[in-house]
Every structure is written in C-alpha cells, then in structure tokens.
Design an enzyme around this catalytic site. Structure first.
Site, short mmCIF file in Angstrom:
data_model
loop_
_atom_site.label_atom_id
_atom_site.label_comp_id
_atom_site.label_asym_id
_atom_site.label_seq_id
_atom_site.Cartn_x
_atom_site.Cartn_y
_atom_site.Cartn_z
N TYR A 1 59.35 66.34 43.10
CA TYR A 1 58.52 66.55 44.29
C TYR A 1 58.76 65.40 45.25
O TYR A 1 58.57 64.24 44.90
CB TYR A 1 57.04 66.62 43.92
CG TYR A 1 56.17 67.01 45.09
CD1 TYR A 1 55.81 68.35 45.28
CD2 TYR A 1 55.72 66.07 46.01
CE1 TYR A 1 55.03 68.73 46.37
CE2 TYR A 1 54.95 66.44 47.09
CZ TYR A 1 54.61 67.77 47.27
OH TYR A 1 53.85 68.15 48.35
N GLN B 1 50.91 74.22 45.19
CA GLN B 1 51.68 75.46 44.97
C GLN B 1 53.10 75.15 44.51
O GLN B 1 53.68 75.89 43.71
CB GLN B 1 51.69 76.33 46.23
CG GLN B 1 52.30 75.71 47.47
CD GLN B 1 51.29 74.93 48.31
OE1 GLN B 1 50.27 74.48 47.80
NE2 GLN B 1 51.59 74.79 49.59
N ASN C 1 50.17 63.94 47.38
CA ASN C 1 48.76 63.71 47.74
C ASN C 1 47.85 64.06 46.56
O ASN C 1 48.30 64.37 45.46
CB ASN C 1 48.39 64.49 49.01
CG ASN C 1 48.52 66.00 48.82
OD1 ASN C 1 48.52 66.52 47.70
ND2 ASN C 1 48.61 66.72 49.92
N SER D 1 50.24 52.94 46.69
CA SER D 1 51.14 51.81 46.51
C SER D 1 50.39 50.49 46.46
O SER D 1 49.34 50.33 47.09
CB SER D 1 52.17 51.79 47.64
OG SER D 1 53.17 50.85 47.38
N GLN E 1 53.29 47.18 52.46
CA GLN E 1 52.61 48.14 51.59
C GLN E 1 51.40 48.76 52.28
O GLN E 1 51.10 49.94 52.10
CB GLN E 1 52.18 47.47 50.29
CG GLN E 1 53.33 46.95 49.47
CD GLN E 1 54.39 48.00 49.21
OE1 GLN E 1 54.16 48.99 48.53
NE2 GLN E 1 55.58 47.78 49.76
N HIS F 1 51.82 52.02 54.15
CA HIS F 1 52.07 53.25 53.38
C HIS F 1 50.93 54.25 53.50
O HIS F 1 51.14 55.44 53.70
CB HIS F 1 52.25 52.91 51.89
CG HIS F 1 53.65 52.78 51.46
ND1 HIS F 1 54.56 53.81 51.51
CD2 HIS F 1 54.33 51.72 50.94
CE1 HIS F 1 55.73 53.40 51.05
NE2 HIS F 1 55.62 52.14 50.70
N GLU G 1 51.78 47.11 40.70
CA GLU G 1 53.00 47.92 40.80
C GLU G 1 54.17 47.02 41.20
O GLU G 1 55.21 47.01 40.54
CB GLU G 1 52.79 49.02 41.84
CG GLU G 1 54.01 49.88 42.08
CD GLU G 1 53.80 50.85 43.23
OE1 GLU G 1 54.60 51.79 43.35
OE2 GLU G 1 52.87 50.65 44.05
N HIS G 2 54.03 46.31 42.30
CA HIS G 2 55.04 45.37 42.77
C HIS G 2 54.48 43.95 42.73
O HIS G 2 53.37 43.72 43.20
CB HIS G 2 55.45 45.66 44.22
CG HIS G 2 55.87 47.07 44.48
ND1 HIS G 2 55.02 48.01 45.05
CD2 HIS G 2 57.05 47.70 44.25
CE1 HIS G 2 55.67 49.16 45.17
NE2 HIS G 2 56.89 49.00 44.68
N ASP H 1 62.83 48.78 47.07
CA ASP H 1 62.51 50.14 47.49
C ASP H 1 63.76 50.96 47.79
O ASP H 1 63.80 52.16 47.52
CB ASP H 1 61.62 50.12 48.73
CG ASP H 1 60.15 50.16 48.40
OD1 ASP H 1 59.80 50.32 47.21
OD2 ASP H 1 59.34 50.04 49.33
N HIS I 1 52.72 70.23 -0.23
CA HIS I 1 53.70 69.22 0.14
C HIS I 1 54.28 68.58 -1.13
O HIS I 1 55.50 68.41 -1.25
CB HIS I 1 53.05 68.12 0.99
CG HIS I 1 52.89 68.46 2.43
ND1 HIS I 1 52.11 69.51 2.88
CD2 HIS I 1 53.40 67.89 3.56
CE1 HIS I 1 52.15 69.57 4.19
NE2 HIS I 1 52.92 68.58 4.64
#
Length: 424
Positions: A121, A183, A206, A229, A251, A254, A319-320, A353, A412
């Site tokens: 995506y 969708q 989103n 982010s 950042q 974003h 994250e960063h 990035d 078993h």
C-alpha cells in the site's frame, strides 16, 4: 516547542492507531462490501472517497508512458541510484536454507521459502511516496517473492503520481492498481475480479488503512500497524542548532500527529534550537502541519548529564534517532531501543529516508523496544526440517514418550512406542 527538564517520568504523548467505534464499523462495512461485490465495490468507494470515476482499476501503459514523460531525467537517475543502494544493503540481509547432520545420522535444518505474493500500500493524499515503493519492493525482490502488487489511491485525474509509477516500473512491478483506503486492503486480502489476493500486506496509510489491516490479519499477514512518524535527536553543545532544528521540522511536516523531540544535557542549546525551530517554521511550505505537530507532540527534554539523556532516548524508543554529539559512535553501545540510528552531523534522517540503503519502514509508537525495521526476513517463511535416524529414536524414544505422557497425550507416546517395538 515546550522545554522540559527531566526529573522523573516523561510527559510523552503518543498516538495509538485504535480508531473510534464508528471508524471500526465503517471499515468492517467496507471490507464486507468488497468481499461481496468485488470490483464494483472498489469503484463505488473510489468515487465516494477520491471523487473520481475509474474505467479501469489497473494502471495502463499509456499512464506509465505519461509518467516517464513527466519525470525529469536527473530525478530518474537519482531514483535508479537510490534503488541500487537499497538493493545492495538488503542483499546483505539475505539468509540461506541450511542442513546439519549429527553423529547418529539425524538430519536437522531450516528451509527458507519466499512468500508467493505480497501487496504494497502506497499512501496518497498530501504527498507522493516513490521512496515507499523502493523500500518495500526491493527487499521483497531480494527475498525472491515472485508476485508483487501495488495499490494506491488515485488523484482527482484518476491517475497515480509520476514518481510512484516510475519507481514501480523501474523495479519491474507490473501489477499496479488505482485503489486506496480500507477497500484496497480488503481487495488484497480477499481478492476481486481484477485483483487476486496476496499473502502479506505491507505499507502505511491513514487510520482507515490501519484499521483495515487489523481486521484482515489472520486471513493474510501484515507488516505492522504504523503510527505517525517520529524523530528523536540526542545532541550536546557541539551540534549546530540550525541543523538540529531542520531535522526536527523534517518529521513535523509529515503529519499533524508526527513527533519531533530533542534530548540534550544543555539548557543553552535547548533554547537555541527552540528559537531556530520557530524561525525556520515561518518559511516552511507545510507550516500549518508542522506547527500543529510541534504543538501537540513536539518537546525538548533537558537532562543533567549525557548519560541521563541516553536513558531518556531508550525510554522513548524512537523510530528515528539522530546522535549528534562530540563522539556519537561512543554512545552506540548504550543505545538499546531505536528503529534506525543516525550517527554524526552529516547523517541527517532524510539520508536514510531516500538514499543511503537501509530501510525507512521502521517501528513507531515505542515499539522499537521489541521490533525491528523492515528487512528481507519479512518476505520469507521458515520451515524446520527433521529427519530422525533409527539410532536416535532408539536412544531417545523413551524420553519422548515420558514427556508426552507428562502432558497427558497418550497417543503421542504410542506413536513413538510403535516404532520402538521392532527394529528394521
């Protein structure tokens, strides 16, 4: 940006992608519609949410040609060079199947098999993300995935951004569909007349995309539920305030929910950066988005020592993480939690990035405490191999039956005992 001395627990705000009950109901309805009505549902929701009527869901050759015509030659060269860097880095991650033979003749091993089909995506909306194409498709190709599908919401003209199309075509991806939102996730999970289902779904989106990925997990695998982010800059007075401010804003632009944080043992430097942020914000094209992000999720934490600053970083698990100190590499061993670590003044986060090679798909919302960035490993599955010898079974069979009966599983135990009764 607010400046806060660290004296105890951080007053940190995070955005968790759980959605409202109304949003969750809407996503479930969309998924159900796509399962029942296929392409017709995709076109209906595309017209509703993207305000465009599509004749074809699949990107055409004419659209791809137009994308190349719109792409500047130097940008095309840059995309190709970035792709080469990313491929080289990820090629080093690839693992091989292995086998071992023990002295008693037992053979054990692990077989690595690429996933058959994956879906990517690519977000639309306020920006185009060809880098997302490179970062998701290339490790899949290195892993050996044969079928790679891209979905992305169309613009008002019923097309996808030129950068996205060119990046996909440069990598040889042929299945590209103009559909986004929940969708698109439903189509990848369950299939329609045009889009065949995949085994795993990658890529951010989103809140509706995030919720849809939660809903279809189990039918397919997913990479993660990506949050907004994040960047944390760990800096001392040797850093340059204007450069750190620029990194924080990189950042903040974003998303209004993005998080930009400076951790420093210097109040003087904290004040300098805060002033620079306000100054640079005035001329930023995405000023309103960045300002909202900084107001809600931005902060400068001031500690007593650099060692305390490192502990704050580990608590944040960003994250960063940029480390811009007098000796950044000396702190690497103390950093336990971060998705990606950028060392030194010239390792600005956008380098990772777009161009350096490591993946920019990274854990958010503090999940770097227990998870890693996207890698080739995410596109393969592992099967263990056991070829037990008669000698090994005779030697260890009674141990196995005892363990089986300890768990109350008589069948078993008998399955092993049947083989112990007679020797071939």
């Amino acid at each position: 940006m607010r400046i806060e001395r660290v004296t105890g627990q951080l007053s940190l705000r995070r955005t968790i992608e759980t959605g409202t009950e109304e949003q969750r109901r809407a996503v479930r309805q969309i998924i159900d519609d796509v399962r029942k009505h296929g392409d017709a549902a995709l076109k209906t929701y595309t017209e509703k949410f993207d305000q465009v009527t599509l004749d074809s869901l699949r990107v055409t050759e004419a659209e791809m040609k137009a994308a190349y015509e719109a792409m500047a030659e130097d940008l095309l060269c840059f995309i190709r060079e970035a792709a080469a860097n990313i491929r080289d880095y990820h090629a080093r991650q690839k693992r091989e199947s292995w086998m071992m033979t023990k002295e008693d003749g037992t053979i054990l091993g692990q077989k690595l098999t690429p996933l058959d089909a994956v879906g990517l995506y690519v977000p639309g909306g306020t920006a185009a993300y060809p880098s997302s194409v490179l970062m998701n498709v290339i490790p899949a190709q290195v892993a050996g995935v044969k079928r790679i599908v891209i979905v992305s919401p169309p613009n008002k003209h019923g097309t996808l951004p030129a950068g996205v199309l060119v990046a996909a075509n440069e990598l040889g991806v042929k299945e590209i569909y103009k559909v986004g939102g929940a969708q698109a996730i439903a189509a990848l999970a369950y299939g329609t007349e045009t889009i065949q289902p995949v085994d795993k779904i990658f890529g951010p989106g989103n809140i509706y995309v995030a919720l849809a990925k939660r809903e279809v997990f189990g039918q397919v695998a997913i990479d993660m539920i990506a949050g907004p982010s994040e960047i944390v800059v760990l800096a001392d007075e040797t850093a340059k305030a204007n450069e750190v401010a620029a990194d924080l804003l990189s950042q903040a632009e974003h998303d209004e929910r993005a998080s930009s944080i400076l951790v420093t043992p210097s109040m003087k430097f904290a004040l300098e950066v805060a002033s620079e942020v306000e100054k640079q914000l005035e001329t930023l094209p995405r000023k309103e988005i960045a300002a909202a992000s900084l107001e809600q999720y931005g902060a400068i934490y001031v500690t007593e020592t650099l060692e305390e600053a490192v502990e704050v970083v580990n608590e944040l698990a960003p994250e960063h993480l940029e480390v811009i100190t007098a000796e950044p590499t000396s702190l690497l061993g103390q950093i336990r939690h971060a998705g990606a670590i950028f060392l030194g003044r010239f390792s600005s986060e956008p380098v990772g990035d777009y161009f350096a090679g490591p993946n920019h798909v990274l854990p958010t919302n503090g999940t770097a405490r227990f998870s890693s960035g996207l890698s080739v490993d995410e596109f393969v599955k592992k099967s263990s191999i056991i070829l037990y010898s008669e000698q090994a079974l005779q030697e260890h069979g009674t141990k196995i039956t005892a363990l089986a009966r300890l768990e109350g599983l008589e069948a078993h135990a008998r399955a092993v005992e049947e083989r112990l009764k007679s020797r071939t």
